[in-house]
Design an enzyme around this catalytic site. Structure first.
Site, PDB file in Angstrom:
ATOM      1  N   ARG A 194     -74.704   4.237  23.442  1.00 35.27           N
ATOM      2  CA  ARG A 194     -74.402   3.251  22.416  1.00 35.27           C
ATOM      3  C   ARG A 194     -75.032   3.551  21.066  1.00 35.27           C
ATOM      4  O   ARG A 194     -74.388   3.385  20.029  1.00 35.27           O
ATOM      5  CB  ARG A 194     -74.878   1.875  22.898  1.00 35.27           C
ATOM      6  CG  ARG A 194     -74.046   1.398  24.055  1.00 35.27           C
ATOM      7  CD  ARG A 194     -74.565   0.124  24.657  1.00 35.27           C
ATOM      8  NE  ARG A 194     -73.615  -0.311  25.680  1.00 35.27           N
ATOM      9  CZ  ARG A 194     -73.797  -1.356  26.466  1.00 35.27           C
ATOM     10  NH1 ARG A 194     -74.900  -2.069  26.366  1.00 35.27           N
ATOM     11  NH2 ARG A 194     -72.893  -1.679  27.358  1.00 35.27           N
ATOM     12  N   GLY A 217     -83.665 -14.694  36.612  1.00 34.74           N
ATOM     13  CA  GLY A 217     -84.289 -15.958  37.008  1.00 34.74           C
ATOM     14  C   GLY A 217     -83.650 -16.552  38.252  1.00 34.74           C
ATOM     15  O   GLY A 217     -84.351 -16.968  39.189  1.00 34.74           O
ATOM     16  N   HIS A 254     -74.656  -2.408  19.507  1.00 38.27           N
ATOM     17  CA  HIS A 254     -73.530  -2.010  20.351  1.00 38.27           C
ATOM     18  C   HIS A 254     -72.365  -1.563  19.470  1.00 38.27           C
ATOM     19  O   HIS A 254     -71.989  -2.263  18.535  1.00 38.27           O
ATOM     20  CB  HIS A 254     -73.110  -3.203  21.218  1.00 38.27           C
ATOM     21  CG  HIS A 254     -72.245  -2.820  22.367  1.00 38.27           C
ATOM     22  ND1 HIS A 254     -70.990  -2.314  22.179  1.00 38.27           N
ATOM     23  CD2 HIS A 254     -72.444  -2.871  23.702  1.00 38.27           C
ATOM     24  CE1 HIS A 254     -70.458  -2.069  23.375  1.00 38.27           C
ATOM     25  NE2 HIS A 254     -71.318  -2.392  24.311  1.00 38.27           N
ATOM     26  N   GLY A 294     -80.734 -16.960  34.326  1.00 38.53           N
ATOM     27  CA  GLY A 294     -79.770 -15.863  34.258  1.00 38.53           C
ATOM     28  C   GLY A 294     -79.883 -15.014  35.511  1.00 38.53           C
ATOM     29  O   GLY A 294     -80.408 -15.463  36.537  1.00 38.53           O
ATOM     30  N   LEU A 295     -79.414 -13.785  35.441  1.00 34.33           N
ATOM     31  CA  LEU A 295     -79.433 -12.941  36.641  1.00 34.33           C
ATOM     32  C   LEU A 295     -80.839 -12.818  37.211  1.00 34.33           C
ATOM     33  O   LEU A 295     -81.045 -12.967  38.415  1.00 34.33           O
ATOM     34  CB  LEU A 295     -78.887 -11.555  36.308  1.00 34.33           C
ATOM     35  CG  LEU A 295     -77.378 -11.494  36.081  1.00 34.33           C
ATOM     36  CD1 LEU A 295     -76.963 -10.092  35.676  1.00 34.33           C
ATOM     37  CD2 LEU A 295     -76.631 -11.912  37.341  1.00 34.33           C
ATOM     38  N   ARG A 350     -80.776   1.288  25.830  1.00 31.34           N
ATOM     39  CA  ARG A 350     -80.294   0.969  27.168  1.00 31.34           C
ATOM     40  C   ARG A 350     -78.881   1.519  27.342  1.00 31.34           C
ATOM     41  O   ARG A 350     -78.049   1.382  26.457  1.00 31.34           O
ATOM     42  CB  ARG A 350     -80.273  -0.543  27.384  1.00 31.34           C
ATOM     43  CG  ARG A 350     -79.753  -0.965  28.729  1.00 31.34           C
ATOM     44  CD  ARG A 350     -79.845  -2.464  28.930  1.00 31.34           C
ATOM     45  NE  ARG A 350     -78.993  -3.220  28.029  1.00 31.34           N
ATOM     46  CZ  ARG A 350     -77.670  -3.333  28.161  1.00 31.34           C
ATOM     47  NH1 ARG A 350     -77.056  -2.723  29.143  1.00 31.34           N
ATOM     48  NH2 ARG A 350     -76.971  -4.045  27.297  1.00 31.34           N
ATOM     49  N   GLY A 397     -85.801 -19.959  33.220  1.00 28.82           N
ATOM     50  CA  GLY A 397     -84.589 -19.190  32.961  1.00 28.82           C
ATOM     51  C   GLY A 397     -83.782 -18.999  34.230  1.00 28.82           C
ATOM     52  O   GLY A 397     -84.350 -18.795  35.309  1.00 28.82           O
ATOM     53  N   GLU A 448     -84.266  -9.003  30.721  1.00 31.95           N
ATOM     54  CA  GLU A 448     -84.322  -8.582  29.322  1.00 31.95           C
ATOM     55  C   GLU A 448     -85.614  -9.041  28.648  1.00 31.95           C
ATOM     56  O   GLU A 448     -86.047  -8.439  27.667  1.00 31.95           O
ATOM     57  CB  GLU A 448     -83.104  -9.130  28.559  1.00 31.95           C
ATOM     58  CG  GLU A 448     -82.980  -8.560  27.146  1.00 31.95           C
ATOM     59  CD  GLU A 448     -81.760  -9.060  26.381  1.00 31.95           C
ATOM     60  OE1 GLU A 448     -80.902  -9.733  26.978  1.00 31.95           O
ATOM     61  OE2 GLU A 448     -81.664  -8.767  25.178  1.00 31.95           O
ATOM     62  N   HIS A 492     -76.842  -6.421  20.015  1.00 32.40           N
ATOM     63  CA  HIS A 492     -76.338  -6.813  21.323  1.00 32.40           C
ATOM     64  C   HIS A 492     -77.440  -7.123  22.333  1.00 32.40           C
ATOM     65  O   HIS A 492     -77.284  -7.969  23.204  1.00 32.40           O
ATOM     66  CB  HIS A 492     -75.477  -5.664  21.856  1.00 32.40           C
ATOM     67  CG  HIS A 492     -74.894  -5.903  23.211  1.00 32.40           C
ATOM     68  ND1 HIS A 492     -74.149  -7.017  23.502  1.00 32.40           N
ATOM     69  CD2 HIS A 492     -74.934  -5.176  24.352  1.00 32.40           C
ATOM     70  CE1 HIS A 492     -73.756  -6.957  24.762  1.00 32.40           C
ATOM     71  NE2 HIS A 492     -74.228  -5.868  25.312  1.00 32.40           N
TER      72      HIS A 492
END
Lengths: 247, 634
Positions: free
Chosen positions: B329, B44, B265, B41-42, B434, B39, B424, B400
């Site tokens: 949320r 990884g 969300h 993303g942020l 969250r 992964g 996540e 979401h």
């Protein structure tokens, strides 16, 4: 809506491709373009025929995955829009729509409408970064950055790396993509130490990948879903000149 | 037995103490160790870049064509950090308090405090990388407010904060690729985890272009593979987002924690047709200036501009005066649902509420509103063909994010030694709900500042033989994946995975969505089992395994969603209380607020996959610093 789709089908990188007709007669104008292709695929798969391959992911215009040249225009007829945000209400009933992959030597077709854009990653790996290891950063407010500079930098940083600029260019030039990254970092104080090395390395890698030269037609800017300005290319040229004079 | 390995000492010192206790690996020895990161993303990208900078050999895998395509890119609103630049009383302790309370006291105190502590380092690191966060005229960083907080601590880059943070982490990753410390494999999907002597030592991946299936070995494996919200089919997640990496790890013994905790969300563009492929989020930041309302009278179908203030119900401001439109949320989503259930929803389907910028435009002018939210307004107009400067936006809650995920200890290691789970994909910090702008914070905290320490400690304190691809465990995993691919291709039915997926999503949304009850959850489990049988008998995957075949990819992911969905329902059934995003209709107050049962459910539910079915393990939550109270936003 009734449409006649002419879609590029190609088995693999080295095989020949051709256009195949897919008539469809129940398109809802509120569908997105990719949702319309989903419907075509669902029907193909139900009949045991292979689905049309295309890149897509976020479907909200930010990941840069989707591509498609639609009736000769990368990302289709709308300005400032990626294919995933294009809706069928933009087309006429009975229209013929020709769908092709990005066409560029540096973006080989992998299958159908999917191309390999890893050349962009290699350009970033060559210099599109600030060399700062994790943990070494000073406080975020240690250096003040004027708001207008920050905003201009953000205008360039907004590039999603989709490659529409290359697909739109008759020379398949990547100058807008490279210019956007060079400008983003050249404007910020954090980008200064490597400013010259960066532009030289990125341009050298761009040339090595087989992208063409820029002849200033502005087709890239017109096709860009994020409306990245041609000024980024002017800035790239200035940065490159300055870097070469400083050698 | 679940051991969370919390450090001793006072809350503020725990992380420092752990960092000191950790075993270190001498810089010269680091290149002898290899780590697999799945992964980009942020979480990884940031962990891969960081450990490569430290000198470890890193192999990175992503199913995307480029690391920059990972779904973190789509996060809009911002990232929280306790910088207190606004001088409005923020601190690590307040961010810790807000996050723990926002999660309805279903997270570990020590984890959440550490998250708040390192949040400030994230901003510094990103600024140094060239992330163009919004600034004031004086050149200093500016902030906006987000739900569940009364201080202004959210940093942002227009409505593209996730994009800018990910491009920062991606540039750090690509720098290491250029320096050949990272071996990057794109269009390469992890389909199995390999355990040798009980430790995670490798993965099996399928090359999505050639179809080739191969194994890779290392000394540790990091999963940063995101969330599974697409089990609902319609969600704000990108189309490729899936549970497969996590689920295959679950099948190899990793525990899945709190799988039922789903974030709905409140501000998404409503569903418009049955061809719809995904839902689009309108950032929570819009609730800074937008006011949410419905007509006071059910059946009031007048044009919104013709409805005067006296006939409008600004229901969030009415019900929660202290937080107004910026309630968390889960609270905002349930309130919107209640309005629609009362018949006061708007739009053709009556399943939406207004988010109105009329007053903000009067107060600030159209230009300032456009500066703050321009790209979001444009996105809205493209989808709905309505101009939100003139007509109020219509919004409705949508799936979401998932707070649930693979169980990890304080060091972000799962119960399988050597398997670390970040972002996540793990369950750790958000409890049952969250807060906005906390996902980016957690992903980067895990990747830049927490996992690198934990990995160093694990590699420095564990004696391992080099893993060999010839080991029977690798051969068995390869055969397992090859077998599944073959099976999916051999069904030769007449339904695509998408069609079946949409039906799974409907079951999940109906019975395991915003409100859940015992009868519904039991019914859903039966329906999912039936759908699973249908999947394995009527699925159509045309084409071959040894080629680029996205239908085959979708089918594999769908097979996992069909199993995960049932576990989510089981978890929701077992949690006989309401908390955060998990509302059990049997357990709510008269006003429809969640009713927690701390005496019986103050625990993490960690599920182990066994041959007899999922087995529940409980990790009790202790609160030494904050007393779990009822969450009051009034």
């Amino acid at each position: 809506m009734k449409l006649n789709l002419k879609i590029w089908r190609q088995g693999a990188k080295d095989s020949d491709g051709k256009f195949v007709d897919y008539p469809i007669d129940d398109v809802n104008p509120d569908m997105s373009f990719l949702e319309m292709l989903d419907v075509v695929n669902i029907r193909l798969v139900a009949k045991g025929e292979t689905a049309i391959e295309f890149d897509h992911d976020c479907r909200e215009g930010i990941c840069g995955s989707c591509s498609l040249t639609i009736n000769g225009q990368p990302h289709g007829p709308d300005t400032g829009t990626a294919t995933c945000q294009l809706h069928m209400r933009r087309f006429e009933d009975g229209q013929t729509i020709v769908v092709e992959p990005w066409r560029a030597k540096a973006f080989p077709v992998l299958r159908d409408l999917m191309v390999d854009r890893s050349a962009f990653d290699r350009i970033i790996a060559a210099g599109g970064f600030v060399s700062v290891n994790t943990g070494t950063a000073p406080d975020g407010n240690a250096v003040a950055i004027p708001k207008d500079i920050c905003e201009s930098s953000m205008d360039s940083a907004a590039c999603i790396g989709c490659g529409a600029c290359v697909a739109a260019c008759k020379n398949a030039s990547a100058m807008l993509f490279v210019g956007a990254k060079v400008t983003h970092l050249a404007l910020l104080p954090q980008g200064q130490p490597e400013r010259r090395r960066r532009v030289r390395a990125m341009v050298a890698q761009m040339d090595e990948e087989g992208f063409g030269s820029c002849s200033n037609t502005g087709a890239c800017e017109a096709a860009c879903p994020k409306e990245i300005s041609l000024e980024n290319i002017a800035k790239l040229n200035r940065e490159l000149l300055a870097a070469s004079l400083c050698d | 037995m679940l051991e969370s390995h919390l450090p001793s000492g006072p809350l503020e010192k725990k992380w420092d103490l752990r960092k000191f206790e950790n075993k270190l690996v001498n810089p010269a020895n680091r290149r002898k160790h290899s780590v697999i990161v799945v992964g980009t993303g942020l979480a990884g990208a940031s962990v891969a870049a960081t450990i490569a900078e430290q000198g470890y050999r890193v192999k990175v895998f992503t199913y995307h064509e480029s690391p920059r395509r990972a779904h973190s890119i789509a996060a809009q609103g911002g990232i929280n950090a306790a910088k207190n630049y606004q001088n409005d009383g923020d601190s690590a302790y307040r961010l810790f308090y807000d996050t723990l309370k926002g999660g309805d006291f279903r997270a570990r105190e020590a984890n959440v405090y550490r998250l708040a502590q390192v949040s400030v380092n994230i901003i510094d690191q990103c600024v140094a990388q060239g992330v163009p966060f919004a600034r004031e005229y004086g050149g200093m960083l500016t902030n906006r407010s987000f739900g569940g907080a009364q201080v202004s601590r959210t940093f942002y880059a227009r409505g593209q904060t996730g994009q800018q943070l990910l491009l920062g982490a991606y540039s750090a990753l690509m720098r290491q690729v250029g320096e050949r410390t990272i071996d990057l494999h794109v269009r390469s999907e992890m389909l199995d985890l390999v355990l040798v002597n009980g430790r995670a030592r490798g993965v099996v991946v399928r090359d999505l272009v050639t179809g080739e299936i191969e194994s890779h070995s290392a000394d540790a494996v990091v999963l940063a593979t995101g969330g599974y919200a697409n089990v609902f089919f319609l969600s704000t997640n990108a189309k490729y987002s899936n549970c497969t990496a996590s689920w295959r790890a679950y099948k190899r013994g990793a525990y899945m924690a709190n799988p039922c905790y789903t974030q709905i969300h409140p501000t998404c563009i409503p569903v418009s047709g049955d061809y719809q492929s995904k839902l689009t989020l309108m950032s929570e930041s819009l609730r800074n200036d937008g006011r949410v309302w419905v007509p006071k009278k059910a059946g009031d179908t007048r044009n919104p501009a013709e409805i005067g203030d006296e006939d409008r119900d600004y229901f969030l401001e009415r019900m929660y005066p202290a937080f107004g439109n910026l309630v968390p949320r889960d609270v905002a989503s349930r309130a919107a649902k209640r309005m629609c259930d009362e018949g006061r929803g708007v739009g053709q389907t009556k399943l939406s509420v207004y988010l109105d910028f009329r007053d903000a435009i009067t107060r600030l002018g159209e230009q300032e509103v456009a500066e703050k939210y321009g790209n979001l307004f444009q996105m809205y107009e493209k989808i709905t063909d309505e101009n939100p400067y003139k007509v109020p936006m219509r919004i409705y809650p949508a799936v979401h994010y998932v707070m649930g995920g693979l169980w990890v200890d304080y060091n972000l290691m799962s119960n399988v030694p050597g398997l670390f789970v970040l972002g996540e994909a793990n369950f750790s910090d958000h409890g049952a709900n969250r807060l906005g702008a906390s996902a980016l914070m957690q992903g980067l905290a895990d990747g830049y500042f927490i996992a690198p320490y934990s990995l160093g400690n694990y590699l420095g304190s564990t004696k391992m033989e080099p893993a060999k691809d010839s080991d029977p465990a690798f051969q068995e995993a390869l055969a397992n994946v090859q077998g599944q691919v073959k099976q999916l291709l051999s069904i030769k039915g007449n339904q695509s995975a998408d069609v079946l997926h949409r039906r799974l999503g409907k079951i999940m949304w109906e019975y395991c969505g915003m409100a859940r009850n015992e009868a519904g959850l039991k019914k859903a489990m039966g329906e999912i089992r039936k759908l699973r049988e249908e999947f394995w008998s009527t699925l159509s995957v045309p084409g071959e395994g040894a080629q680029l075949n996205s239908e085959l990819e979708k089918a594999g992911r769908m097979a996992d969603f069909l199993e995960l969905g049932e576990l989510m329902c089981l978890d929701a059934l077992e949690r006989k209380e309401s908390c955060g995003g998990h509302l059990r209709e049997e357990y709510q107050t008269e006003e429809g607020e969640t009713l927690r049962d701390d005496a019986n459910f103050s625990h993490v539910a960690a599920w182990e996959g066994t041959a007899q079915g999922p087995k529940l393990h409980k990790e009790g939550l202790q609160f030494e610093y904050l007393k779990p109270g009822s969450r009051n936003y009034k």
